[in-house]
Design a protein around this motif. Structure first.
Motif, PDB file in Angstrom:
ATOM      1  N   ALA A  71       0.714  -1.306   0.240  1.00 40.88           N
ATOM      2  CA  ALA A  71       0.237   0.308  -0.010  1.00 40.88           C
ATOM      3  C   ALA A  71       0.414   0.992   0.091  1.00 40.88           C
ATOM      4  N   ILE A  73       0.164   5.701  -0.087  1.00 38.55           N
ATOM      5  CA  ILE A  73      -0.233   6.554   0.930  1.00 38.55           C
ATOM      6  C   ILE A  73       0.198   7.944   0.462  1.00 38.55           C
ATOM      7  N   SER A  78      -4.689  13.771   0.762  1.00 39.80           N
ATOM      8  CA  SER A  78      -6.079  13.891   1.636  1.00 39.80           C
ATOM      9  C   SER A  78      -6.054  14.943   3.401  1.00 39.80           C
ATOM     10  N   SER A  82      -8.122  10.778   7.118  1.00 36.18           N
ATOM     11  CA  SER A  82      -7.977  10.028   6.961  1.00 36.18           C
ATOM     12  C   SER A  82      -7.112   9.520   6.178  1.00 36.18           C
ATOM     13  N   VAL A  83      -6.202  10.246   6.372  1.00 35.09           N
ATOM     14  CA  VAL A  83      -4.527   9.080   5.920  1.00 35.09           C
ATOM     15  C   VAL A  83      -4.433   7.753   6.759  1.00 35.09           C
ATOM     16  N   VAL A  85      -6.723   6.534   8.674  1.00 35.37           N
ATOM     17  CA  VAL A  85      -7.548   5.149   8.629  1.00 35.37           C
ATOM     18  C   VAL A  85      -6.912   4.920   7.091  1.00 35.37           C
ATOM     19  N   ARG A  86      -6.557   5.090   6.068  1.00 35.95           N
ATOM     20  CA  ARG A  86      -5.996   4.552   5.227  1.00 35.95           C
ATOM     21  C   ARG A  86      -5.281   3.331   5.740  1.00 35.95           C
ATOM     22  N   ALA A  89      -6.258   0.740   7.835  1.00 33.55           N
ATOM     23  CA  ALA A  89      -7.080  -0.245   6.857  1.00 33.55           C
ATOM     24  C   ALA A  89      -5.889  -1.449   5.740  1.00 33.55           C
ATOM     25  N   ALA A  90      -4.562  -0.486   5.197  1.00 33.84           N
ATOM     26  CA  ALA A  90      -3.562  -1.103   5.142  1.00 33.84           C
ATOM     27  C   ALA A  90      -3.097  -2.409   5.652  1.00 33.84           C
ATOM     28  N   ARG A  93      -4.738  -5.387   6.114  1.00 35.63           N
ATOM     29  CA  ARG A  93      -4.842  -6.596   4.571  1.00 35.63           C
ATOM     30  C   ARG A  93      -3.193  -6.527   5.024  1.00 35.63           C
TER      31      ARG A  93
END
Length: 96
Positions: A71, A73, A78, A82-83, A85-86, A89-90, A93
């Motif tokens: 991932a 980013i 953003s 927001s980053v 959260v991403r 999540a990454a 995963r």
């Protein structure tokens, strides 16, 4: 496996501990950056999520090309929330 606290993009190797005074005093602009080698070394150490600090998204795009399974980013894309959260999540995963 010992975790690296930081990566030297000049030496393209993982570093543990605090930077030395000489490393802090030598601006990275004085030396060629071994970004590709550093990214590969991080991947080999198990890094699955790469976050680029502002400004720009160039390294994020390069990381996506070099390591398509990781991932990538960009903070420029953003808000910090927001980053975050991403990134979480990454990381989830990447553990699967």
């Amino acid at each position: 496996m010992r975790r690296a606290s930081r990566m030297s993009a000049i030496a393209a190797r993982a570093c543990c501990g605090a930077p030395t005074p000489s490393a802090k005093a030598s601006p990275p602009i004085c030396y060629p950056m071994r970004w590709h080698d550093s990214t590969i070394a991080l991947s080999e150490l198990g890094a699955k999520v790469f976050v680029e600090m502002p400004p720009g998204q160039t390294l994020t795009q390069l990381a996506a090309e070099v390591l398509p399974d990781a991932a990538s980013i960009a903070m420029d894309a953003s808000s910090v929330a927001s980053v975050a959260v991403r990134v979480r999540a990454a990381c989830r995963r990447a553990k699967d």
